[in-house]
Scaffold this motif. Structure first.
Motif, short mmCIF file in Angstrom:
data_model
loop_
_atom_site.label_atom_id
_atom_site.label_comp_id
_atom_site.label_asym_id
_atom_site.label_seq_id
_atom_site.Cartn_x
_atom_site.Cartn_y
_atom_site.Cartn_z
N MET A 44 0.73 -0.80 -0.02
CA MET A 44 0.00 0.21 -0.09
C MET A 44 1.22 1.40 -0.07
SD MET A 44 -3.16 1.42 2.35
CE MET A 44 -2.87 0.25 3.50
N LEU A 45 0.36 2.24 -0.82
CA LEU A 45 0.69 3.09 -0.76
C LEU A 45 0.58 4.53 0.26
CD1 LEU A 45 1.15 3.36 -4.35
CD2 LEU A 45 3.32 4.49 -3.64
N ILE A 46 1.69 4.64 0.82
CA ILE A 46 1.12 5.65 2.23
C ILE A 46 2.17 7.32 2.79
CG2 ILE A 46 0.63 5.93 4.40
CD1 ILE A 46 1.03 2.08 4.91
N GLY A 47 0.95 7.86 2.24
CA GLY A 47 1.99 9.59 2.15
C GLY A 47 1.82 9.85 3.51
N TYR A 48 2.78 10.69 3.30
CA TYR A 48 3.45 11.38 5.09
C TYR A 48 3.67 13.20 4.86
CZ TYR A 48 5.02 13.07 9.30
OH TYR A 48 5.40 13.94 10.87
N THR A 49 2.29 13.94 5.41
CA THR A 49 2.88 15.22 5.62
C THR A 49 3.58 15.85 6.46
OG1 THR A 49 0.86 16.35 5.18
CG2 THR A 49 1.42 15.45 3.62
N ARG A 50 3.93 17.62 6.40
CA ARG A 50 4.32 18.09 7.41
C ARG A 50 4.32 19.20 7.15
NH1 ARG A 50 9.51 18.49 11.66
NH2 ARG A 50 10.33 18.00 9.44
N PRO A 51 3.92 20.57 8.19
CA PRO A 51 4.07 22.12 7.26
C PRO A 51 5.36 21.96 7.25
CG PRO A 51 2.17 21.33 8.94
CD PRO A 51 2.88 20.36 9.63
N SER A 52 5.53 23.19 6.46
CA SER A 52 6.84 24.20 6.50
C SER A 52 6.75 26.11 6.10
CB SER A 52 7.73 23.55 5.27
OG SER A 52 7.27 23.60 3.96
N ASP A 53 7.89 26.05 5.97
CA ASP A 53 7.87 27.66 5.60
C ASP A 53 6.96 27.58 4.62
OD1 ASP A 53 8.61 28.33 8.17
OD2 ASP A 53 10.28 28.50 7.27
N GLU A 54 7.67 27.03 3.48
CA GLU A 54 6.79 26.69 1.90
C GLU A 54 5.70 25.94 1.49
OE1 GLU A 54 10.04 23.64 0.15
OE2 GLU A 54 10.29 25.15 0.23
N ASP A 55 5.42 25.92 2.58
CA ASP A 55 3.55 25.00 2.56
C ASP A 55 2.88 25.25 3.60
OD1 ASP A 55 1.30 22.93 1.46
OD2 ASP A 55 3.14 22.08 0.77
N PRO A 56 2.88 25.92 4.58
CA PRO A 56 2.52 25.53 5.35
C PRO A 56 1.35 24.81 5.54
CG PRO A 56 2.11 28.13 4.67
CD PRO A 56 3.00 27.28 3.54
N GLU A 57 0.73 24.89 4.75
CA GLU A 57 -1.22 23.80 4.87
C GLU A 57 -0.73 22.75 4.52
OE1 GLU A 57 -4.37 26.62 3.50
OE2 GLU A 57 -3.68 28.25 4.94
N CYS A 58 -0.09 22.68 3.44
CA CYS A 58 0.60 21.06 3.16
C CYS A 58 -0.55 20.65 1.74
CB CYS A 58 0.09 20.55 3.83
SG CYS A 58 1.25 20.05 5.41
N LYS A 59 -0.48 21.81 1.23
CA LYS A 59 -1.23 22.32 -0.12
C LYS A 59 -0.97 20.81 -1.57
CE LYS A 59 -4.59 26.08 0.79
NZ LYS A 59 -5.47 27.18 0.73
N ASN A 60 0.67 21.86 -1.18
CA ASN A 60 1.40 21.27 -2.62
C ASN A 60 1.64 19.13 -2.13
OD1 ASN A 60 1.44 24.09 -3.56
ND2 ASN A 60 3.97 24.24 -2.69
N GLN A 61 2.23 19.06 -1.28
CA GLN A 61 2.57 18.41 -0.95
C GLN A 61 1.51 16.79 -0.86
OE1 GLN A 61 4.51 17.93 3.36
NE2 GLN A 61 4.93 20.18 3.56
N LEU A 62 0.31 17.70 -0.75
CA LEU A 62 -0.82 16.13 -0.86
C LEU A 62 -1.71 16.05 -2.27
CD1 LEU A 62 -3.07 18.31 2.12
CD2 LEU A 62 -2.35 15.47 1.60
N VAL A 63 -0.91 17.29 -3.34
CA VAL A 63 -1.03 17.11 -4.24
C VAL A 63 -0.36 16.16 -4.91
CG1 VAL A 63 -0.81 18.45 -7.18
CG2 VAL A 63 -2.24 19.72 -4.71
N LEU A 64 1.11 16.03 -4.35
CA LEU A 64 2.17 15.41 -4.71
C LEU A 64 1.86 14.18 -4.43
CD1 LEU A 64 5.63 17.26 -3.78
CD2 LEU A 64 4.58 16.16 -6.99
#
Length: 180
Positions: free
Chosen positions: A1-21
């Motif tokens: 199974m593919l499992i993703g993980y996100t964490r806010p950063s200065d460049e992506d504070p709401e994790c929107k870009n990470q979620l798209v990827l």
């Protein structure tokens, strides 16, 4: 199974870009931290507990997953023992045991190198400072205070608390001087 993980950063504070990827990578589950702090990363702990053999953990960047080289080595070692693979999209790194030089092994060598480089620079700096007459370590107490503390102790008229209050010499420091 593919499992993703996100964490806010200065460049992506709401994790929107990470979620798209991660959604483009077809992750079936995504664990998202609510804060960027390296402390209390509950979702990372949940992910590490849940991941099992055959899973692939996907992150946008290495820094999303770990806070230091040593931390990354520890996490990858845990994943490796569970039979879980890891993919960092930005760096295009995927762990794979079939490779002649697995990423985790290379990373371990880099972490050791980083530690050795810092250690050697520190030792060299201390050596240069010592040659220039600098004294490393905690500053020593003035000799007159030590002598006064020893005299007060030997007189047996003062408690250790009184000696410390009047001279600034702690009980452990006083005993250390008395031993010598």
């Amino acid at each position: 199974m593919l499992i993703g993980y996100t964490r806010p950063s200065d460049e992506d504070p709401e994790c929107k870009n990470q979620l798209v990827l991660l959604k483009n990578s077809e992750c079936m589950e995504i664990y998202s931290e609510e804060h960027a702090s390296p402390k209390n990363r509950q979702q990372l702990h949940n992910l590490m507990d849940k991941a099992s053999s055959g899973d692939l953990i996907v992150v946008s960047k290495l820094y999303t997953f770990a806070d230091s080289t040593r931390h990354l080595v520890e996490l990858l070692d845990k994943l490796e023992t569970k039979g879980v693979a890891f993919l960092s999209i930005h760096e295009n790194i995927e762990t794979n045991r079939d490779k002649e030089y697995p990423f985790s092994r290379i990373l371990r060598c880099l972490a050791d190198f980083q530690h050795d480089a810092i250690s050697e620079k520190t030792k060299a700096g201390l050596s240069v400072a010592k040659e220039k007459g600098a004294i490393s370590g905690r500053p020593r107490k003035p000799d007159e205070n030590v002598k006064k503390a020893i005299e007060m102790y030997d007189s047996k008229q003062f408690s250790l608390a009184e000696i410390k209050e009047k001279t600034g010499i702690s009980k452990s420091t006083l005993y250390r001087y008395l031993e010598n």
